[in-house]
Design a protein around this motif. Structure first.
Motif, PDB file in Angstrom:
ATOM      1  N   LYS A  41       0.851  -1.188  -0.077  1.00  0.00           N
ATOM      2  CA  LYS A  41       0.002  -0.071  -0.073  1.00  0.00           C
ATOM      3  C   LYS A  41       0.772   1.178   0.038  1.00  0.00           C
ATOM      4  O   LYS A  41       0.690   2.182  -0.802  1.00  0.00           O
ATOM      5  CB  LYS A  41      -0.889   0.109   1.329  1.00  0.00           C
ATOM      6  N   SER A  42       1.874   1.347   0.942  1.00  0.00           N
ATOM      7  CA  SER A  42       2.636   2.499   1.016  1.00  0.00           C
ATOM      8  C   SER A  42       3.478   2.628  -0.334  1.00  0.00           C
ATOM      9  O   SER A  42       3.775   3.770  -0.697  1.00  0.00           O
ATOM     10  CB  SER A  42       3.398   2.619   2.184  1.00  0.00           C
ATOM     11  N   THR A  43       4.141   1.591  -1.021  1.00  0.00           N
ATOM     12  CA  THR A  43       4.725   1.651  -2.117  1.00  0.00           C
ATOM     13  C   THR A  43       3.881   2.213  -3.220  1.00  0.00           C
ATOM     14  O   THR A  43       4.190   3.236  -4.017  1.00  0.00           O
ATOM     15  CB  THR A  43       5.085   0.067  -2.481  1.00  0.00           C
ATOM     16  N   ALA A 161      -2.977   9.795   1.361  1.00  0.00           N
ATOM     17  CA  ALA A 161      -3.153   9.690   2.757  1.00  0.00           C
ATOM     18  C   ALA A 161      -2.703   8.383   3.543  1.00  0.00           C
ATOM     19  O   ALA A 161      -3.538   7.327   3.157  1.00  0.00           O
ATOM     20  CB  ALA A 161      -4.392  10.162   3.700  1.00  0.00           C
ATOM     21  N   ASP A 162      -1.672   8.131   4.139  1.00  0.00           N
ATOM     22  CA  ASP A 162      -1.042   6.756   4.333  1.00  0.00           C
ATOM     23  C   ASP A 162      -1.495   6.767   5.923  1.00  0.00           C
ATOM     24  O   ASP A 162      -0.842   6.933   6.866  1.00  0.00           O
ATOM     25  CB  ASP A 162       0.510   6.765   4.107  1.00  0.00           C
ATOM     26  N   GLU A 163      -2.356   5.628   5.993  1.00  0.00           N
ATOM     27  CA  GLU A 163      -3.039   5.562   7.547  1.00  0.00           C
ATOM     28  C   GLU A 163      -3.146   6.825   8.305  1.00  0.00           C
ATOM     29  O   GLU A 163      -2.527   6.895   9.302  1.00  0.00           O
ATOM     30  CB  GLU A 163      -2.127   4.638   7.941  1.00  0.00           C
ATOM     31  N   PRO A 164      -3.741   7.996   7.779  1.00  0.00           N
ATOM     32  CA  PRO A 164      -4.023   9.102   8.489  1.00  0.00           C
ATOM     33  C   PRO A 164      -4.524   8.873   9.905  1.00  0.00           C
ATOM     34  O   PRO A 164      -4.293   9.872  10.670  1.00  0.00           O
ATOM     35  CB  PRO A 164      -5.053   9.960   7.532  1.00  0.00           C
TER      36      PRO A 164
HETATM   37 MG   LIG Z   1       2.263   1.158   4.663  1.00  0.00          MG
END
Ligand SMILES: [Mg+2]
Ligand SMILES: Nc1ncnc2c1ncn2[C@@H]1O[C@H](COP(=O)(O)OP(=O)(O)OP(=O)(O)O)[C@@H](O)[C@H]1O
Length: 228
Positions: A41-43, A161-164
């Protein structure tokens, strides 16, 4: 619009983080990215804001081929993408106002415009009264609101938004979700990675599920469908 065509991302140590991802996200969509830890996901998000480049495949953001961007064009693309992190990442020695203003200073916006626009976004996130506070003097939820204000201050077309809500309690998380929905309503595409099942199942949006670097599900107004 964001388009990925057969995107592969292999990190230097040989980890295959993404394996043949193809997707299209239209203007003004609100998309959740879900999937287990290490799924990619972050990638996926880093490729959008050009923190990483793909090993193979094509990715375009608003017509820019961000996988093969000339160095001098990076600021133009970045300006159009606001990024929000789980851990806020505010500069500790700057006030809330200054943290937001900084995003405009780096693109050399005129001083007068900075003052006006920062006040406007502080108002939008409901924190005008905290303009002169340092991050350490703010609650987690307030810090996240400031980081969202910073992300939108240059009027980006996309927010990543990465796990905001990852570091926030449930009630504060709902407040952040309301804010993101409002920003989306005003015309900004939102791509949000989350592990929060309750949010995904309550505020229904498109859900893209990634597992082992591949899209395993892509549903309009879907549910979470994962046990984590
Ligand atoms: Mg991640
Ligand atoms: N810079 C890096 N170098 C090597 N491997 C990496 C790097 N960044 C991520 N990875 C690996 O790539 C895979 C995908 O990582 P990624 O951070 O995209 O997952 P994620 O879905 O965001 O996970 P989480 O839910 O835990 O945040 C994992 O196996 C991870 O260990």
């Amino acid at each position: 619009m964001i388009e990925m065509q057969d995107i592969w991302k292999t990190y230097a140590d040989g980890t295959h983080a993404l394996r043949g991802v193809s997707v299209r996200i239209d203007r003004n969509e609100f998309v959740y990215l879900v999937g287990p830890s290490g799924a990619g996901k972050s990638t996926f998000m880093k490729l959008i804001y050009r923190e990483e480049v793909p090993t193979k495949g094509q990715i375009s953001v608003n017509g820019f081929n961000v996988g093969r961007l000339k160095q001098r064009k990076i600021p133009y693309v970045r300006r159009n993408i606001g990024v929000v992190f789980q851990d806020f990442r505010l500069l500790p020695n700057l006030t809330a106002f200054e943290n937001i203003a900084f995003a405009m200073e780096v693109i050399e916006a005129p001083r007068k415009l900075i003052k006006r626009r920062v006040s406007e976004v502080l108002d939008l996130v409901g924190l005008k009264s905290k303009a002169n506070s340092l991050p350490a003097q703010l609650s987690g939820g307030e810090q996240q609101r400031i980081s969202i204000a910073r992300a939108i201050v240059n009027n980006p077309s996309v927010i990543v938004a990465d796990e905001p809500t990852g570091n926030l309690d449930p009630e504060t998380s709902w407040g952040i979700m309301n804010l993101l929905e409002e920003i989306n309503f005003r015309g900004t595409t939102i791509i949000m990675a989350t592990h929060n099942k309750e949010i995904v199942n309550t505020i229904r949006k498109r859900v893209i599920a990634i597992e082992g670097g591949q899209i395993v599900r892509d549903q309009v107004r879907g549910d979470y469908g994962y046990d984590i």
